[in-house]
Design an enzyme around this catalytic site. Structure first.
Site, PDB file in Angstrom:
ATOM      1  N   SER A  12      39.871  42.576  35.978  1.00 14.47           N
ATOM      2  CA  SER A  12      40.547  44.649  35.961  1.00 14.47           C
ATOM      3  C   SER A  12      41.791  44.996  35.638  1.00 14.47           C
ATOM      4  O   SER A  12      41.626  46.014  34.615  1.00 14.47           O
ATOM      5  CB  SER A  12      39.773  44.760  37.123  1.00 14.47           C
ATOM      6  OG  SER A  12      37.672  44.888  37.692  1.00 14.47           O
ATOM      7  N   ALA A  43      39.365  42.383  43.208  1.00 12.65           N
ATOM      8  CA  ALA A  43      39.718  42.886  42.032  1.00 12.65           C
ATOM      9  C   ALA A  43      38.265  42.189  41.167  1.00 12.65           C
ATOM     10  O   ALA A  43      37.907  41.067  40.976  1.00 12.65           O
ATOM     11  CB  ALA A  43      40.561  43.396  40.766  1.00 12.65           C
ATOM     12  N   ASP A  44      37.514  43.017  40.150  1.00 10.85           N
ATOM     13  CA  ASP A  44      36.200  42.279  39.400  1.00 10.85           C
ATOM     14  C   ASP A  44      37.240  41.175  38.514  1.00 10.85           C
ATOM     15  O   ASP A  44      38.304  42.269  38.082  1.00 10.85           O
ATOM     16  CB  ASP A  44      35.481  43.522  38.610  1.00 10.85           C
ATOM     17  CG  ASP A  44      33.986  41.924  38.137  1.00 10.85           C
ATOM     18  OD1 ASP A  44      34.286  41.752  38.032  1.00 10.85           O
ATOM     19  OD2 ASP A  44      33.144  43.702  38.234  1.00 10.85           O
ATOM     20  N   CYS A  45      36.624  40.848  38.054  1.00 12.13           N
ATOM     21  CA  CYS A  45      37.150  39.666  37.635  1.00 12.13           C
ATOM     22  C   CYS A  45      37.997  40.333  35.890  1.00 12.13           C
ATOM     23  O   CYS A  45      37.270  40.685  35.205  1.00 12.13           O
ATOM     24  CB  CYS A  45      36.613  38.102  37.019  1.00 12.13           C
ATOM     25  SG  CYS A  45      36.050  37.297  37.948  1.00 12.13           S
TER      26      CYS A  45
END
Length: 804
Positions: free
Chosen positions: A309, A305-307
């Site tokens: 998210s 995941a993007d941080c």
């Protein structure tokens, strides 16, 4: 004159002084276990005689539930009782090893790493070998830094989102607006990062093939809006935005580079994005993650995941009004293996306790993650790279490559050959002459390396670069890119009036475009246009005027293009640590520019024609919105996608085409597709098209050979760009689409031959409004070249016959 942040000779001394003879140990090192008071023989995951799959399963099965949860954030805690150390998954290498993400760092032991141009500049080179070589250089430095305990082995790069709108703040991080180009960049850069020389990277069990470092293609999917405010009337950010996208646009544009990255690049990680896609958070969409990335494209690696998210799903999007445990369950069931930040670590145990997921779901995620670390040699070491150290960071070979990359990516936008003055300047004539170097970026250093940067080996500013050719009179003229300090203008005007040539360095920087900040317009900021006019007018007394633009996204330079006082315009993007020398080498003709724009440069009124929130690529007739990118926009522009001038002239000649037509046969149970045609279009073939999945599609069934002649007086590169056009009259078909490009060097008066070996199903297909990838029957057109007269455009008819 600016000095280097870290002088090269000093850097070498620091590197030599800090060289460590003891390379960082790997996990399954008997001496390491002995130091921990443990016996490595008690841990089957360290048994090198067993397959990776068995070892990884043994490791995961050895953990209790709480220990498993503790490994599923970017800062994995490790398990001391198993001898498993902590590991930080988050390192970045967008254009060199970065200090973004706590997995990598710089200090006196490793004071810097090579900072290559930003991807938007490197993409402008349209050179796949260059992209591969940059990936290889970065991964070598990354491995050396890992040996010195200054970096991890998992790098969350590259950014391969397609540029849909010129206002997007992250254009500088991307390879541009064309899905095919972005995909080819991804494949080559990822191969450069990951592939271990001497191993077969395309056959055998790809789930266990060794990796040099692990790359990550991001941000999936339909992510290209950060924080946009339409002149105060509308505010939208990536944490709340739902990208409402048609399946046609998803297949054709937003997913295409990721599909190429996974299938052709064999990337070992994909990162999902913050935004929703059609109302569902990208990191919780089972169809997008497990269904597409893993099952359809067959990812050999992990999904991250993007941080924050997952936290964003709860706190910002309030999706389904979920509690944290519900959001964690949704994400893990969708196929998210690793959470950047702490939501997985904090809530997974409770999520299992509530019965929302199985413990086996966590096991599967952990096995995907640790399989990648096994392939990296994290557990067993890697003999190929264990000797890398300080001498392999900021090496001359790498700084030379950074310089070459900057030169290859520079685009000559304008060059007034009808005027007495035009580029290149003659180094011999200017040896004792004076050049006025003015503007907010004239002495640029940190500006050149943009974002997601590390500490560069050194800086060579434009001022320093030009000073190697002539006497330089430097006046900033502007305190910053807003150019609002009037007191600085007059000295710049005076310098330009007295100089034999004037170079004006303008553009934008990270105060105008960056992650989290989209632009409201595409103008040069503040009073730059006024400053440029004033300086150019004063400079015409004696010599030529060159404008150099730093930017990621396009800027409205229509007034500069038509201004008779401006002889040449150069776009340098963000050219990296060696950028100043590269620009100087181009201006003085030591290097003949051949870069091509990877994005369309629109007129300023484009931003008033549609909002950033409109995701549709094709024109929306009902709303009066124009199309997007060169594939669908047919309004006024300043420079097209693929524009770029040279100091010499080239001509193209079609040598041969092995087949000017192809014939496809459908089987008994396969059917023709019906396409929609524009009213009044020529009568379509009886079988309009066929689903590509129903056809036998062979690489090389289209072969086009082009002769490139350099008819000018200067050696130089030429980028041969190949486009296809679908048969006339198909509703919604692209205006044209890029299907191939090659960069070739041709001596003055010489000839080079370029061969394109293509797959007709891939190169001639379109995506229908119902999201089939279809090969239309009928007369296609192959176009060689982007524009005339800069390119000698050739049109080649190519017929497709589909029989039922």
């Amino acid at each position: 004159m600016a000095t280097s942040a870290i002088p090269y000779t000093l850097l070498l001394l620091l590197c030599l002084a800090s060289f460590k003879t003891s390379i960082a140990t790997h996990v399954c090192d008997p001496q390491r276990y002995q130091q921990l008071g443990l016996n490595m023989r008690n841990f089957p995951f360290c048994d090198i005689t067993k397959p990776y799959s068995e070892r990884v399963k043994s490791l995961v099965d050895s953990m209790v539930l709480s220990e498993k949860a503790a490994q599923l954030g970017n800062n994995a805690d490790g398990v001391p009782r198993l001898g498993l150390p902590s590991y930080n998954w988050w390192s970045e290498a967008l254009h060199g090893v970065s200090y973004v993400g706590s997995g990598s760092h710089f200090d006196s032991a490793v004071p810097g790493a090579t900072s290559f141009p930003l991807p938007i500049t490197t993409a402008a080179a349209f050179n796949e070998l260059l992209w591969l070589n940059i990936g290889q250089a970065i991964s070598t430095e990354a491995r050396a830094m890992n040996n010195l305990n200054h970096a991890g082995l998992t790098f969350w790069s590259p950014n391969i989102n397609v540029v849909r709108d010129p206002r997007w703040g992250r254009i500088l991080e991307t390879p541009g607006e064309d899905p095919y180009t972005v995909g080819r960049y991804a494949v080559n850069f990822v191969r450069g990062l990951q592939d271990v020389e001497g191993t077969n990277a395309t056959s055998g069990d790809l789930n266990t093939r060794p990796l040099k470092v692990s790359a990550c293609c991001k941000h999936y999917a339909a992510y290209d809006l950060d924080n946009w405010s339409s002149f105060g009337n509308l505010a939208v950010d990536r944490f709340h935005f739902s990208a409402n996208v048609t399946e046609q646009d998803m297949v054709e544009t937003f997913q295409k580079p990721f599909e190429m990255c996974v299938k052709d690049g064999d990337v070992s990680s994909v990162m999902c994005s913050y935004n929703n896609v059609n109302g569902i958070p990208a990191c919780a969409d089972t169809r997008l993650l497990k269904g597409t990335i893993r099952d359809e494209w067959n990812l050999h690696g992990y999904i991250v995941a993007d941080c924050d998210s997952v936290e964003t799903m709860v706190d910002d999007q309030k999706w389904l009004n979920d509690e944290p445990e519900n959001a964690v369950a949704q994400a893990m069931r969708a196929g998210l293996d690793l959470d950047c930040m702490t939501y997985y670590k904090n809530f997974l145990v409770n999520t299992v306790a509530k019965g929302l997921i199985k413990e086996r779901d966590m096991d599967n995620a952990l096995m995907n993650n640790y399989m990648v670390l096994m392939r990296l040699g994290y557990f067993d070491g890697s003999a190929n790279y264990e000797k890398l150290g300080n001498a392999d960071i900021c090496s001359k070979a790498h700084t030379d490559l950074a310089l070459d990359a900057a030169k290859q990516g520079i685009v000559l936008l304008k060059n007034r050959k009808t005027h007495d003055f035009f580029l290149p300047l003659d180094p011999q004539q200017f040896k004792n002459k004076q050049i006025a170097v003015v503007g907010p970026h004239a002495n640029a250093t940190t500006v050149m390396i943009g974002n997601y940067a590390g500490v560069p080996c050194r800086y060579v500013s434009p001022l320093q670069g030009l000073a190697t050719y002539a006497n330089v009179q430097y006046q900033t003229g502007c305190a910053d890119v807003m150019c609002k300090n009037d007191s600085l203008v007059w000295p710049a005007l005076r310098a330009a009036r007295d100089a034999d040539a004037t170079v004006i360095f303008v553009g934008i920087d990270l105060t105008v475009e960056h992650e989290g900040l989209d632009r409201e317009d595409i103008e040069l900021p503040g009073y730059q246009n006024q400053f440029i006019r004033q300086v150019a007018n004063a400079a015409t007394v004696k010599g030529p005027v060159v404008v150099v633009i730093f930017s990621g996204g396009p800027v409205n330079v229509a007034a500069l293009e038509t201004n008779p006082d401006i002889d040449a315009i150069i776009w340098a993007g963000y050219p990296g640590e060696e950028g100043g020398q590269a620009i100087a080498d181009v201006i003085f003709g030591v290097y003949n520019p051949a870069g091509r724009l990877p994005v369309t440069w629109y007129t300023g009124d484009y931003v008033w024609k549609l909002p950033m929130t409109s995701m549709q690529l094709r024109p929306d007739v009902n709303l009066g919105y124009p199309g997007r990118t060169y594939k669908f926009y047919n309004g006024p522009i300043i420079y097209p996608f693929g524009h770029g001038l040279s100091y010499t002239d080239f001509q193209y000649e079609l040598v041969s085409s092995a087949t000017m037509s192809v014939e496809k046969q459908l089987g008994l149970v396969q059917h023709c597709l019906t396409l929609n045609y524009i009213k009044g279009a020529p009568a379509p073939p009886p079988c309009n098209a066929a689903n590509v999945d129903d056809l036998e599609c062979l690489d090389g069934d289209m072969s086009i050979v082009i002769k490139v002649k350099n008819v000018g007086k200067m050696d130089g590169d030429n980028v041969v760009m190949l486009y296809s056009q679908a048969p006339q009259g198909i509703l919604g078909a692209p205006i044209k689409q890029l299907i191939g490009f090659q960069r070739v060097f041709v001596k003055a008066g010489g000839i080079a031959t370029v061969t394109f070996s293509l797959n007709s199903c891939k190169s001639l297909s379109i995506v229908t409004d119902t999201a089939y990838v279809a090969l239309p029957a009928g007369k296609h057109t192959i176009i060689v070249g982007t524009e005339a007269p800069e390119d000698t455009v050739i049109s080649i008819p190519f017929n497709v016959d589909i029989r039922k």
